[in-house]
Each structure stands twice: as structure tokens, then as C-alpha cells.
Motif scaffolding. Structure first.
Motif, PDB file in Angstrom:
ATOM      1  N   THR A 126     -16.285   4.764  -9.749  1.00 55.79           N
ATOM      2  CA  THR A 126     -14.779   4.040  -9.746  1.00 55.79           C
ATOM      3  C   THR A 126     -14.312   2.469  -9.581  1.00 55.79           C
ATOM      4  N   PRO A 127     -14.646   2.476 -11.152  1.00 59.96           N
ATOM      5  CA  PRO A 127     -14.286   0.849 -11.303  1.00 59.96           C
ATOM      6  C   PRO A 127     -13.125  -0.052 -10.882  1.00 59.96           C
ATOM      7  N   GLU A 128     -11.458   1.029 -10.339  1.00 59.18           N
ATOM      8  CA  GLU A 128     -10.495   0.668 -10.198  1.00 59.18           C
ATOM      9  C   GLU A 128     -10.698   0.256  -8.684  1.00 59.18           C
ATOM     10  N   MET A 129     -11.952   0.843  -7.894  1.00 62.52           N
ATOM     11  CA  MET A 129     -11.546   0.466  -6.758  1.00 62.52           C
ATOM     12  C   MET A 129     -12.441  -0.873  -5.903  1.00 62.52           C
ATOM     13  N   VAL A 130     -11.812  -2.106  -6.089  1.00 62.50           N
ATOM     14  CA  VAL A 130     -13.105  -3.589  -5.751  1.00 62.50           C
ATOM     15  C   VAL A 130     -13.510  -3.345  -4.247  1.00 62.50           C
ATOM     16  N   TYR A 131     -14.756  -3.885  -3.705  1.00 63.66           N
ATOM     17  CA  TYR A 131     -15.225  -3.460  -2.518  1.00 63.66           C
ATOM     18  C   TYR A 131     -14.065  -4.349  -1.489  1.00 63.66           C
ATOM     19  N   ASP A 132     -13.343  -5.278  -1.642  1.00 65.04           N
ATOM     20  CA  ASP A 132     -12.696  -5.985  -0.410  1.00 65.04           C
ATOM     21  C   ASP A 132     -11.036  -5.126  -0.510  1.00 65.04           C
ATOM     22  N   ASP A 133     -10.987  -3.946  -1.801  1.00 62.68           N
ATOM     23  CA  ASP A 133      -9.935  -3.067  -1.153  1.00 62.68           C
ATOM     24  C   ASP A 133     -10.640  -1.849  -1.119  1.00 62.68           C
ATOM     25  N   ARG A 134     -11.155  -1.273  -0.571  1.00 66.88           N
ATOM     26  CA  ARG A 134     -11.269  -0.404   0.030  1.00 66.88           C
ATOM     27  C   ARG A 134     -11.147   0.360   0.941  1.00 66.88           C
ATOM     28  N   MET A 135     -10.971  -0.875   1.768  1.00 61.57           N
ATOM     29  CA  MET A 135     -10.237   0.382   3.333  1.00 61.57           C
ATOM     30  C   MET A 135      -8.748   0.316   2.864  1.00 61.57           C
ATOM     31  N   LYS A 136      -8.244  -0.301   1.989  1.00 59.14           N
ATOM     32  CA  LYS A 136      -6.635   0.305   1.749  1.00 59.14           C
ATOM     33  C   LYS A 136      -6.535   2.269   2.113  1.00 59.14           C
ATOM     34  N   ARG A 137      -7.073   2.757   1.770  1.00 63.75           N
ATOM     35  CA  ARG A 137      -6.769   4.235   1.034  1.00 63.75           C
ATOM     36  C   ARG A 137      -6.770   4.712   2.593  1.00 63.75           C
ATOM     37  N   TYR A 138      -7.335   4.248   4.015  1.00 62.46           N
ATOM     38  CA  TYR A 138      -7.097   4.638   5.117  1.00 62.46           C
ATOM     39  C   TYR A 138      -5.686   4.578   5.112  1.00 62.46           C
ATOM     40  N   ALA A 139      -5.296   3.893   5.161  1.00 61.23           N
ATOM     41  CA  ALA A 139      -4.047   3.449   5.624  1.00 61.23           C
ATOM     42  C   ALA A 139      -2.788   4.529   5.242  1.00 61.23           C
ATOM     43  N   ASP A 140      -3.574   5.506   4.422  1.00 67.75           N
ATOM     44  CA  ASP A 140      -1.933   6.306   2.982  1.00 67.75           C
ATOM     45  C   ASP A 140      -2.869   7.539   3.757  1.00 67.75           C
ATOM     46  N   SER A 141      -4.226   7.547   4.855  1.00 67.55           N
ATOM     47  CA  SER A 141      -4.595   8.682   4.902  1.00 67.55           C
ATOM     48  C   SER A 141      -3.463  10.156   5.598  1.00 67.55           C
ATOM     49  N   THR A 142      -3.829  11.424   4.918  1.00 73.64           N
ATOM     50  CA  THR A 142      -3.397  11.810   5.184  1.00 73.64           C
ATOM     51  C   THR A 142      -2.851  13.021   6.513  1.00 73.64           C
ATOM     52  N   PHE A 143      -3.935  12.026   7.759  1.00 77.02           N
ATOM     53  CA  PHE A 143      -3.075  12.587   9.126  1.00 77.02           C
ATOM     54  C   PHE A 143      -1.641  12.046   9.473  1.00 77.02           C
ATOM     55  N   LEU A 144      -1.062  11.568   9.212  1.00 81.55           N
ATOM     56  CA  LEU A 144       0.180  11.353   9.071  1.00 81.55           C
ATOM     57  C   LEU A 144       0.496  10.732   7.887  1.00 81.55           C
ATOM     58  N   PRO A 145       2.012  12.210   7.393  1.00 83.29           N
ATOM     59  CA  PRO A 145       3.119  11.301   6.341  1.00 83.29           C
ATOM     60  C   PRO A 145       3.339   9.675   6.561  1.00 83.29           C
ATOM     61  N   THR A 146       3.061   9.760   5.475  1.00 80.20           N
ATOM     62  CA  THR A 146       3.589   8.523   4.544  1.00 80.20           C
ATOM     63  C   THR A 146       4.877   8.187   4.105  1.00 80.20           C
ATOM     64  N   THR A 147       5.080   7.271   5.256  1.00 84.55           N
ATOM     65  CA  THR A 147       6.998   7.238   4.822  1.00 84.55           C
ATOM     66  C   THR A 147       6.824   5.542   4.837  1.00 84.55           C
ATOM     67  N   PHE A 148       6.464   4.448   4.189  1.00 86.72           N
ATOM     68  CA  PHE A 148       5.953   3.185   4.370  1.00 86.72           C
ATOM     69  C   PHE A 148       7.925   3.048   3.695  1.00 86.72           C
ATOM     70  N   GLU A 149       8.666   3.171   2.827  1.00 88.27           N
ATOM     71  CA  GLU A 149      10.186   2.959   2.812  1.00 88.27           C
ATOM     72  C   GLU A 149      10.683   3.410   4.002  1.00 88.27           C
ATOM     73  N   ILE A 150      10.669   4.648   4.135  1.00 84.46           N
ATOM     74  CA  ILE A 150      11.244   4.901   5.490  1.00 84.46           C
ATOM     75  C   ILE A 150      11.232   4.066   7.140  1.00 84.46           C
ATOM     76  N   HIS A 151      10.217   3.034   6.722  1.00 81.44           N
ATOM     77  CA  HIS A 151       9.983   2.403   7.888  1.00 81.44           C
ATOM     78  C   HIS A 151      10.309   0.608   7.615  1.00 81.44           C
ATOM     79  N   TRP A 152      10.128   0.917   6.164  1.00 83.10           N
ATOM     80  CA  TRP A 152      10.877  -0.601   5.676  1.00 83.10           C
ATOM     81  C   TRP A 152      12.524  -0.991   6.278  1.00 83.10           C
ATOM     82  N   LEU A 153      13.147   0.498   5.737  1.00 80.75           N
ATOM     83  CA  LEU A 153      14.697   0.192   5.769  1.00 80.75           C
ATOM     84  C   LEU A 153      14.879   0.405   7.609  1.00 80.75           C
ATOM     85  N   SER A 154      14.328   1.181   8.299  1.00 83.61           N
ATOM     86  CA  SER A 154      14.604   1.448   9.817  1.00 83.61           C
ATOM     87  C   SER A 154      14.149  -0.112  10.273  1.00 83.61           C
ATOM     88  N   VAL A 155      13.280  -0.463   9.839  1.00 88.35           N
ATOM     89  CA  VAL A 155      13.197  -1.874  10.565  1.00 88.35           C
ATOM     90  C   VAL A 155      14.159  -3.231  10.027  1.00 88.35           C
TER      91      VAL A 155
END
Length: 602
Positions: free
Chosen positions: A212-241
Motif C-alpha cells: 500500500t504505497p499510497e498510505m503513509v504511516y502518519d495517516d494510517r489512522m485517518k481511514r478509521y474516521a471514515d469507518s462504515t460503522f456510521l454513515p459518512t456525512t462530512f458535507e452535511i456536518h459542515w453545512l449544519s454547523v
């Protein structure tokens, strides 16, 4: 001299804060580097029902294959222990870059009681957590299948299957592990519906390595923020705030403009009245100038509340600032919880300064009790709630129960860091504070407070208005925070959270000042405690929202989860009350000094 003392105090606190951040971020983010064929350990953590994130149990509390002499405790940090982690080594044998097509872990005979235990866990939707190189992986123990036919035979009810085979997919970039995932194989599932007899079960695993050359060590935890346990609603989040921010900003600006216009008219009226006419014609807030600076009842307790609120305020401020500037990685397991504890203990210095300074301004004399109250008014209720929920967790054999060593460490931090710094802060606050000289003299006899007839001027109605507007500024963000704390989402949008915190402080300040003006205008001079209550009213709304979230936005159940949820939400709401009470009081205190100092009253 006073300015120099403030600077020295701030420098000392800055040094302590930097030391705390250094301790928190001590663990290097460079990560471990592997050579080919190096051993890679798989660590098992906990199992528990998916809908109850606090209800966790040791991994080997279920009859899994533990191997011989391999079930040893794995090292973990303070924050990991506090969050319920109980990591143990497993007998899985992995070596760096070496794939495993198929390997038997063990073959065990599960008796009827073992089968029943696993079946109950699967029906309760249990899932497990494992880690490879500190990267968490989750998977379900099995599944419940509702089928009318299986292998051509009619079946009454559902079938329960166990997943004894695990497939590990590990991503690497050069000599570091950057991703880890575990999946189950439905083709190798074992039917454990019948709990009357035992059976032989083969536990096995496979391993694949993915470049996985595109994934650097410092960013390896970021993918958990987009976990499928809950739906991704980043744009809605920003608009709501953004929508909430604009709405609250407009309401606050509208309120400020009206208040400034009213004050301008008041100042013009009072300046035009001659001194001889004041006793007969003065009305509204100027009439109570001889009582408005009268010391509040229970001044010692009042100063302790304000001082402890200041400690919590600076804890949140420093914590969010550290996260925003990247002082430490919040995605590291337990790092945020460790930071909260250490920063809170160090911020006892600020709590002591504010409490000691205010207590001297209130002409207090019982300094020992003031320090004791300031240092204990938040930790003692927290300790009482902890004692109850920890006892419940102990009785359930849950990993949420803290071991005695961790409890001793927490007590040591409070006794040897938090309390001494509170004492030092109180001494500094007392010594740097001159005698308070209010803009107007206080009468010897208190003025009678007029009776309130209108319902919207009642204290409860004022309390509701004081909490509703600030809560409306944060309730959207509160949902995401709840989903993170009481769910399986990893919260990473601390920039938005910092903006929401600033917005909350501003709105709380404005609404407290507005309600204070209306209270003084009806000639009620008992504003000290009222300003504290109105400022902290948002905490009541947070606690009320916790009930709504529990019953309508979650599937949590069970006595263990219920005690943890409502116990700690009560403490969080209490912390909100104290923090925003500090903000509300000092906003009101500044406002009262300003308006009475702007008109001639003596």
C-alpha cells in the motif's frame, strides 16, 4: 508588581502545560520498522455487544483458542486502561511479508456449556477487537441466519453459526505496517444451534500482505474516521454547523444591538438627572446601586464553583488548542483521555488563582476551606459516580472496571498534582489581588426585592432561556460527539469542535449579560448566584439531550451500559454547568462593574 506576578504565574503555568503536552506526545509517531520475517504480534483486546460500547469483556472470557502459555497481558497506556482495553497476546503466528495460505490455530472440543455461551454471545450481536501494530480490527463472532430451507430441509426458527476462521489482510509501505483488517469466512462457519451436545471445532486463519504505497504511516489512522460503522456525512456536518453558526451569530448580534441601545438610553437619562432629583426619580437598575455589590450568600462555596469552573474551562481550551495545532495524535488509543486527566490536574493552578482571587474580593477569611472546596467540588462527585459504576462493572466481570493499580494512580494524580497546584494557585491569587473597590458603596440594610408577577421573569423561565440559546449553538456537534463516545465512530473534526466551543462561550456570555440586565432593571440585586446558574444552564440541556439520545438515537440496553451512560453523562453535564457558569459569572461581573462605573451613584 501585580503585572510581573501575573507574568510569572502565566510563565510557570505555560511551562507545566508544555511539559504535559511533551509527556502525552512522548510516544514517537515514527512507528516500528520491520525487517523481512520479523515476528508480528496479533493482540486480542475485548468482546462485547455492538450496541453497548461500554459493556466489554476480556477476549478470552469466551472459549476461544488461547494456545499454551501464550495468554499474557500486553502493555498498554493509562488512557487505554481507562477506556476499558485489556490487551493480551494471542497464539497467532505472523511474520512480516510472509503470507499464510491456511494454518490451524488449534482444534478444541467445545462442550455444551461452551456452545451455549458462544450462541448467547452471537445472538447478542457480540463483536471482537484485535490489534496489529496498534491498528484496531473488528469482526463478529458469528451470525444468526433466518432461513426456511437449509440443505433442502425445513427448519423451525433461526440457525446460529460460529466463525472459527479469520482472514487477516495487512497493508505495508516499505518496512512499516499501515493498514490491518480482519474478515470472516462464511464457507467455514460452524453450526452451533444445538446446545445439548458438544462438538469439535477447528480454529484457523489465513494471512495476506498487500503493498500500500499510497498510505503513509502518519495517516494510517485517518481511514478509521471514515469507518462504515456510521454513515459518512462530512458535507452535511459542515453545512449544519455553518447554518447553526450563522443563526446564533445573528441572534447574538441582534440581542447585543438591542441591549446597547437600551443601555445608551439609560446612560443618557441618568446623566441628565440632577443629584437632588435622583432619590425620587431614579428607576430601574440604578436604584439598586447600594445593594448590587453586596457579597453573595455562601461566598466560600460560590468562589469554589467559579474557580473549579475556570479549571475546567482552561482544561477544555488547552486540550482543543493542543489537538488543533497537532501537539499529539488523538487517533492514538487512549491519548485524548490521558491528555484530559493530565491537563485537568495541571490546570488546578488556574482554578486556585481564580477562586483565591474572587474569595479575597468577597472579603473571605476561611482560606483553608476555600482551597479544599475548590479542589474537591468536582473530583468528589466524579469519584462517587465512578465508585458506583466501577462496582457495577466489577460485578459483571467487565473490562470497564478499573484495576486497583489504575485507581491508585488516579488518586495519586489528584493528591500530588491537582491539589498542590490548586493550593499554589490560591496563594498566588490571594497575593496578587488588591482589595476590591466597587463603583458604588453598599448599603448597610439590604433593599427589599420587588415581587415578580410575570411568568417569563420567573427564575425557571430565565434559566430555560439562558440554556436554550447556547445549546442550540452546539446541539449538532453534540450528536457527533455522542456518536463517538457512546458509539464506534472516531471523532477527528476538532477544528469544527474548537469553533463550536468559541461560539458556545460567546453566546453564553451574551445571553447571561442580557438576562442580568433585565434582572437588574426589575430591581433584583441578587445576581451573583443567578449569573452562575444562567451561565451553566446549558449543562441541564446537555443532560436532557442525553436522555433523548439514549432512547431515540441509540440501541443501548442493559444495567451496565445504563449505569455508565447516565452516570458519566451526569458528570459531563455538571462539568458543563461549572465551566459555563464561570463564563457567565465573569461576563456578568464585568458588565455590572461597567454600567455602575459609568454613572454617578454616590
Amino acid at each position: 508588581k501585580m503585572v510581573t506576578t501575573y507574568q510569572n504565574c502565566f510563565s510557570m503555568h505555560s511551562i507545566l502545560f508544555v511539559a504535559v503536552v511533551t509527556i502525552i506526545s512522548f510516544h514517537s509517531v515514527l512507528g516500528r520498522r520491520y525487517h523481512a520475517h520479523d515476528h508480528v504480534g496479533i493482540v486480542a483486546n475485548t468482546v462485547g455487544p455492538f450496541n453497548n460500547p461500554t459493556e466489554t469483556y476480556p477476549f478470552y472470557s469466551l472459549p476461544f483458542c488461547s494456545g499454551t502459555g501464550r495468554q499474557r497481558r500486553h502493555k498498554q497506556d493509562l488512557g487505554e486502561t481507562l477506556s476499558g482495553s485489556r490487551k493480551v497476546a494471542t497464539p497467532y503466528e505472523l511474520t512480516f511479508l510472509d503470507p499464510v495460505p491456511w494454518r490451524s490455530l488449534c482444534e478444541e472440543y467445545l462442550d455444551a456449556s461452551d456452545i451455549k455461551e458462544l450462541k448467547d454471545a452471537i445472538e447478542a450481536d457480540y463483536f471482537f477487537e484485535m490489534l496489529i501494530d496498534d491498528l484496531p480490527m473488528w469482526g463478529y463472532l458469528g451470525e444468526v441466519v433466518h432461513e426456511e430451507f437449509l440443505l433442502g430441509k425445513s427448519i423451525q426458527g433461526a440457525r446460529v453459526y460460529l466463525y472459527p476462521h479469520l482472514h487477516f489482510s495487512i497493508g505495508f509501505n516499505n518496512d512499516q505496517i499501515v493498514t490491518a483488517n480482519v474478515t470472516t469466512d462464511a464457507k467455514r462457519r460452524v453450526d452451533i444451534t444445538d446446545i445439548t451436545t458438544g462438538q469439535e471445532v477447528v480454529f484457523s486463519y489465513t494471512v495476506e500482505w498487500i503493498h500500500t504505497p499510497e498510505m503513509v504511516y502518519d495517516d494510517r489512522m485517518k481511514r478509521y474516521a471514515d469507518s462504515t460503522f456510521l454513515p459518512t456525512t462530512f458535507e452535511i456536518h459542515w453545512l449544519s454547523v455553518l447554518n447553526s453558526f450563522v443563526l446564533v451569530l445573528l441572534l447574538t448580534a441582534f440581542l447585543a444591538i438591542i441591549l446597547m441601545k437600551i443601555l445608551k438610553n439609560d446612560f443618557s437619562k441618568y446623566m441628565e438627572i440632577d443629584e437632588d432629583e435622583l432619590t425620587e426619580e431614579e428607576t430601574g437598575w440604578k436604584m439598586i446601586h447600594g445593594d448590587v455589590f453586596r457579597c453573595p450568600p455562601l461566598a466560600n462555596l460560590f468562589a469554589a464553583f467559579v474557580g473549579s469552573g475556570a479549571q475546567i474551562f482552561f482544561t477544555v481550551l488547552f486540550l482543543l488548542s493542543s489537538v488543533v495545532v497537532g501537539a499529539f495524535k488523538v487517533t492514538r488509543r487512549g491519548a485524548l483521555l490521558t491528555a484530559v486527566i493530565l491537563i485537568y490536574a495541571v490546570c488546578g493552578l488556574f482554578g486556585g488563582i481564580v477562586a483565591g482571587r474572587l474569595y479575597k474580593q468577597l472579603k473571605g477569611r476561611d482560606w483553608v476551606w476555600n482551597v479544599m472546596l475548590t479542589s474537591a467540588i468536582f473530583p468528589v462527585p466524579l469519584g462517587c459516580v465512578f465508585a458506583v459504576v466501577n462496582t457495577v462493572a466489577w460485578s459483571s466481570n467487565s473490562t470497564a472496571a478499573l484495576p486497583i493499580t489504575t485507581i491508585g494512580l488516579m488518586v495519586a494524580i489528584l493528591c500530588f498534582v491537582h491539589f498542590p497546584l490548586t493550593v499554589v494557585g490560591a496563594v498566588v491569587g490571594r497575593n496578587i489581588t488588591e482589595e476590591f473597590k466597587p463603583p458604588s458603596r453598599t448599603n448597610k440594610v439590604p433593599r427589599e426585592v420587588p415581587q415578580v408577577l410575570a411568568w417569563y421573569k420567573m427564575p425557571l423561565a430565565q434559566l430555560f432561556m439562558a440554556g436554550f440559546l447556547p445549546f442550540s449553538a452546539i446541539y449538532i456537534e453534540l450528536h457527533y460527539i455522542f456518536a463517538s463516545i457512546w458509539g464506534h465512530k472516531i471523532y477527528t473534526l476538532f477544528g469544527i469542535l474548537f469553533v463550536a466551543f468559541v461560539m458556545l462561550v460567546i453566546v453564553t456570555s451574551f445571553i447571561t449579560i442580557a438576562l442580568l440586565y433585565f434582572q437588574l432593571a426589575r430591581e433584583d440585586h441578587r445576581w451573583w448566584w443567578t449569573a452562575l446558574y444562567n451561565g451553566g444552564a446549558t449543562g441541564l440541556f446537555v443532560f436532557a439531550y442525553s436522555f433523548y439520545y439514549f432512547f431515540h438515537r441509540s440501541n443501548m440496553s442493559g444495567y451496565l451500559q445504563l449505569s455508565f451512560y447516565f452516570g458519566y453523562m451526569a458528570i459531563v453535564s455538571y462539568a458543563f454547568f461549572m465551566m459555563l457558569g464561570f463564563v457567565g459569572f465573569y461576563s456578568a461581573f464585568t458588565f455590572v462593574n461597567y454600567i455602575y462605573g459609568a454613572v454617578k451613584t454616590d
